[in-house]
Design an enzyme around this catalytic site. Structure first.
Site, PDB file in Angstrom:
ATOM      1  N   GLY A 192       0.775  -1.201   0.058  1.00  0.00           N
ATOM      2  CA  GLY A 192       0.028  -0.225   0.022  1.00  0.00           C
ATOM      3  C   GLY A 192       0.967   1.109  -0.013  1.00  0.00           C
ATOM      4  O   GLY A 192       1.969   1.425   0.914  1.00  0.00           O
ATOM      5  N   GLU A 445      -2.598  -8.490   6.564  1.00  0.00           N
ATOM      6  CA  GLU A 445      -2.334  -8.636   7.852  1.00  0.00           C
ATOM      7  C   GLU A 445      -2.466 -10.051   8.354  1.00  0.00           C
ATOM      8  O   GLU A 445      -2.888 -10.454   9.563  1.00  0.00           O
ATOM      9  CB  GLU A 445      -3.100  -7.724   8.738  1.00  0.00           C
TER      10      GLU A 445
END
Lengths: 660, 660
Positions: A192, A445
């Site tokens: 990101g 994650e």
């Protein structure tokens, strides 16, 4: 419900609200938890429909929109809570998590890009860096003068971070590290910010160095502060970024790839809290074991995982609010002997689709609040004062709840979309956007299967330090070598649970299934049984020729044990929240919601309970019936239960809610 | 599997293929079914990566791309098979369905827009119109000189078509119908083609007329050929179209809305095969009952539903091919005592995610082939020669398999996306596009819950003509009034099943679970049990005050009975396909695949089998173990099993398959 719909015609102008305001307020207070004020502040700040994702925007404008929104947040000092006062923040970890979670009600792209900047990148600098990094970078990254990215994942290595192939080789001649993507698979991927906006990256790489007279070799994965773009957005020499382009959702997040071709950075750019390299190349660390150091570093970064779990919960609540409001105005087919059509939420099949998921969303929200509070407490301590066992439990709980909550969210949003039919497929009604965005929450994650397995391994490994980083076969050997019974309870039993257990019959099959202690026993017994039998199975195989095969044969068993463990913890959080609830009427309604959570969890796993004789056939049938009855009981409160989430009304704009 | 990976290192340049070519060919032949040649022709024609959806295209260009592709298809006479020779087609219904299904391998937008034009709109003209419409329109709509839409769904009425509010009022003065959207909810909605390209619409509306001395009143829903746009794409007077804009997927399909403000069309635009209006307004129909006429008309239009089910199956197969190929090259974590990492498909948890879905995809494909063939046979007859009972069974089977297959597809694609981790979230790897596109397949051509309920109602209503169109309460009363046992088998037992049953033990709990007859008995006994008990429950309530409440309490029971019915039929199709398979080795492998389908279906519903004592605890445990063992057995054949689908390689382009 049918009886009710005969006597009370819901008035479409005042919503189908059968729950009094006091109760809804009580529910809201229970759900809001310790950071209620932060939630209220953000409810006000985010109550703007221009924050909703605009599906007409192409990648560039969509990303620009999110960045502009982040800048607005930054101008109100949104991110300061996540950083320690001595580094320029205000030091309120819980507030930081809750803030990020609330962004999820507006646009998950806003949450993710904010989470990358302030949680992951900022968290790496804060937690892995030292004063020289804090002084130089924290204020700027809070203010967005410094846009960063979190360069961990590689094309070839997602779940297995210890196997990353990017190297950072120390050059004593220049006192620099040379960052290099050694293979095609070492390319940083899905990062990101790397697609467009980030000018630096917190890059995870194998630190290679040798001291005097020592052959340089890898000291394991460390994190480095690496500039990647100049002020004009041009790649720096040796850096090649590229754009991941279109994805399944999260259009406002500029994911990208980074390839390093022997990029030199000053030695001080090693985030050196847990290790450093002396001028002559000597490697130094207060933590001797490479393995332990690696997991200690990772452990400081769990905030991202906690935020992702929290936000997934928010997304599920939003989808349920949209779908339930729609189901309360949408009418199809005639009701018999009645002057009005029934709403689709009057159908049992529709109730069964949505209400158990609503109950589970309550459960997850309470568990998440506890996790956030525990993270806050642990991270508010001096790291050296944190008991390792407490840290391990926190990490395991963060992994488990992230997996449990994001799987729940993804499933829930799918069901909600489908429950709204054709209208649910229109972007204007938000559900398809939520559905596209939430999808990757089960992956990033930490892949949910890998995380669940981690929880299982920790459970069976008595949360031992030594087992971390072992591969499947190594872990099997480790567990096989453990002495004693692994079923010993690892977490302190909370008082409310102990009191309930003490005052009830020990045989769960004899006591009432609405009895809370019975419910706890069923969940606990399942967990203990699975944990014990899985351990036995692995031990029996202690001498097996192929420990990987042993592991593999038990993998579904292990995952199931972990799930049972997580779900038991979620239930106990729910019970705690009811106990803590100040409003009597809210607590009563929460009791029903908790019952539906329990009954539908039991129903979902009924074959296991039957097979292992934890539940009789009669009781199994009662569970099925119970789900139906609880759906009927809660149907009049559906509106109140979603209103209690307190999602800003402007973020719930959907043309389908204007007419049924 | 682990043992195997120790001895054989898969070579990444030659795929992980452990199934010999003869077997793969045999599987391919079995899967291709009766329209193998059509499939092969389209494999060649569609083997072009430019046919894949381009996520960078905005709505306009995406739609233009699909329209251009349709024109190319039309130039090769793609659509002619769907129309009778006497109307200008080539009259091969099966070929038409299979053709549409194959488009799904390229781009689901292409399939949907083609299906709307040639299947729904074309089907309405063909099946509800008469010579005057066929002569005027069929050739043009095959060639795309006439772009149409299917104006059925309204904002307020999706599942309940009989309640549509658009009216078509006959005006004897001008011999016209006046088409009017009477309320806000009467707006036509989600109509493919109405957003941009369609110039006409097959509009479903309440036909209102009165003969001489008769008050005009509704004769129920009929279909009208209504021009909506001029050649320049401008709305015609009284017509207001609008665009549905961005959706969860299917970007190349221009869904839109249509509002009619007293639009006049000539009386001859009534598609008058089943009813007509005389000059003086007298309503005439060969079918006296409004209800029966309505369902007869709808019954001619099931081709759309069959195509949607078929294509959902193709989409699931494509996702599985991508995910399994990826799982065969992707490596994570080290294998013990081995020089290479294991692939992720070596993990039991990964096998358990993908392989049962692969087995179910085989099952669904075989069932779909039979359905397509039956549709072909029925629609190749003169409609007057079709036995009503056969037509009813076909419709029920089409509804059931559409629901079963599209739910399976949506779930499978979700799982496949997640199984490919971050790579699976990149549009370049196709899975997110598939996931967005497939979502609405569970909704359009009938919401899956509504369709499943329809199957259940038909089962319990002995497929009676009279029960159609009854609301919930009416249907409960109807079922309660039925005489005799409803468990009587409604479909003829196929020979292969009868032979298996005859030669086996009648007590399924005593015979081997790999025995095919035992498997059939388990599925049949479940269906019979659910059907019988549901009927008993409804009958006991014959005198209830509130039949809707009775219905509602039994709704989940009814849905479950219907699912059991559908799944039993799917199993029997699979068994038939194995019996029909010419290749011995392919048939053997199919036997294993069928076992995995059965075991995982039993596992998914194990609580029911245990609760109703159709399966013992010991057997239940054997089923769980069996799924694991079958996954291990089939792991070496995973590549062969997806290669057998024969999806054009150029349509499987995905960067993630280039390196693990």
């Amino acid at each position: 419900m049918a009886a009710e719909s005969d006597t009370e015609t819901p008035d479409p102008t005042t919503p189908d609200q059968h729950t009094d305001k006091t109760t809804v307020d009580g529910l809201r207070a229970a759900l809001d938890g310790p950071w209620a004020q932060t939630r209220d502040e953000l409810r006000e700040a985010l109550n703007r429909r221009d924050l909703l994702a605009d599906p007409a925007l192409d990648l560039g404008p969509a990303r620009a929109k999110i960045l502009a929104e982040m800048k607005e947040l930054a101008s109100h000092n949104f991110a300061a809570a996540g950083f320690r006062t001595e580094h320029g923040g205000t030091g309120d970890v819980g507030k930081a998590i809750v803030g990020i979670e609330m962004l999820g009600y507006a646009d998950l792209s806003l949450m993710v890009k904010s989470g990358v900047q302030w949680g992951l990148f900022g968290g790496a600098v804060e937690n892995l860096g030292t004063a020289r990094h804090h002084d130089k970078y924290v204020a700027d990254l809070i203010d967005l003068n410094l846009l960063g990215s979190f360069g961990m994942t590689e094309t070839g290595h997602g779940s297995n971070v210890q196997a990353l192939e990017t190297t950072a080789t120390y050059d004593p001649a220049t006192r620099e590290f040379v960052i290099d993507s050694t293979t095609e698979l070492a390319r940083k991927d899905y990062i990101g910010g790397a697609g467009e906006h980030a000018t630096v990256s917190a890059v995870f790489a194998q630190l290679i160095t040798g001291g005097p007279g020592e052959e340089p070799h890898s000291r394991g994965v460390h994190c480095f502060f690496v500039p990647i773009r100049d002020k004009n957005g041009k790649d720096l020499p040796g850096v090649t970024t590229s754009d991941c382009g279109y994805k399944g959702g999260l259009r406002g997040v500029d994911n990208g790839r980074i390839i390093f071709d022997k990029v030199r950075i000053p030695a001080e750019n090693l985030l050196n809290r847990y290790a450093d390299v002396a001028e002559d190349g000597t490697y130094q660390s207060p933590i001797e074991s490479d393995n332990r150091r690696f997991f200690t570093m990772l452990g400081t970064l769990i905030r991202g995982r906690v935020s992702v779990g929290a936000t997934a919960g928010a997304a599920a609540r939003k989808a349920l609010t949209l779908a339930i409001r729609y189901a309360l105005i949408r009418r199809q087919f005639d009701a018999p002997d009645s002057t009005h059509e029934v709403t689709i939420l009057d159908y049992r099949a529709h109730q069964r689709k949505l209400l158990p998921l609503l109950a589970k969303s309550y459960a997850v929200a309470f568990a998440q609040n506890e996790l956030t509070a525990e993270l806050h407490d642990v991270q508010s301590l001096d790291p050296d004062d944190v008991e390792p066992h407490r840290q391990r439990l926190l990490e395991s709980w963060a992994a488990g709840l992230k997996a449990y909550g994001s799987s729940h969210a993804s499933h829930t949003i799918n069901v909600c979309r489908e429950a709204c039919g054709g209208a649910g497929y229109m972007d204007e009604n938000q559900l398809p956007i939520l559905r596209g965005d939430i999808d990757v929450f089960t992956t990033f994650e930490g892949d949910n299967t890998v995380l669940t397995q981690l929880v299982g391994k920790e459970m069976l490994g008595l949360y031992s330090e030594e087992m971390r980083g072992l591969n499947a076969a190594g872990w099997v050997k480790f567990v096989a070598g453990l002495v004693g019974d692994v079923v010993a309870e690892k977490t302190a039993v909370r008082q409310v649970v102990q009191t309930l257990l003490d005052s009830s019959d020990e045989n769960p099959d004899k006591s009432d299934l609405t009895d809370r202690a019975t419910q706890i026993r069923l969940f606990r017994n399942r967990e203990d049984h699975l944990q014990r039998t899985c351990a036995q199975r692995l031990r029996r195989a202690a001498d097996a020729d192929d420990p990987f095969a042993v592991f593999n044969d038990a993998q579904d068993h292990l995952l199931k044990a972990a799930n049972a463990h997580i779900e038991r913890q979620v239930l106990e959080s729910f019970i705690q929240a009811i106990d803590d609830c100040d409003s009597k009427s809210a607590a009563e309604l929460l009791g029903k919601v908790c019952d539906l959570f329990v009954y539908s969890a039991l129903e979902a796993d009924l074959s296991w309970f039957l097979m292992h004789r934890h539940v009789s056939v009669e009781r199994a049938k009662a569970i099925r019936r119970g789900v139906n009855e609880l759906c009927e009981d809660l149907r009049p409160h559906a509106r109140g239960l979603v209103d209690a989430f307190g999602i800003p009304e402007e973020l719930l704009v959907a043309p389908m809610l204007e007419h049924g």
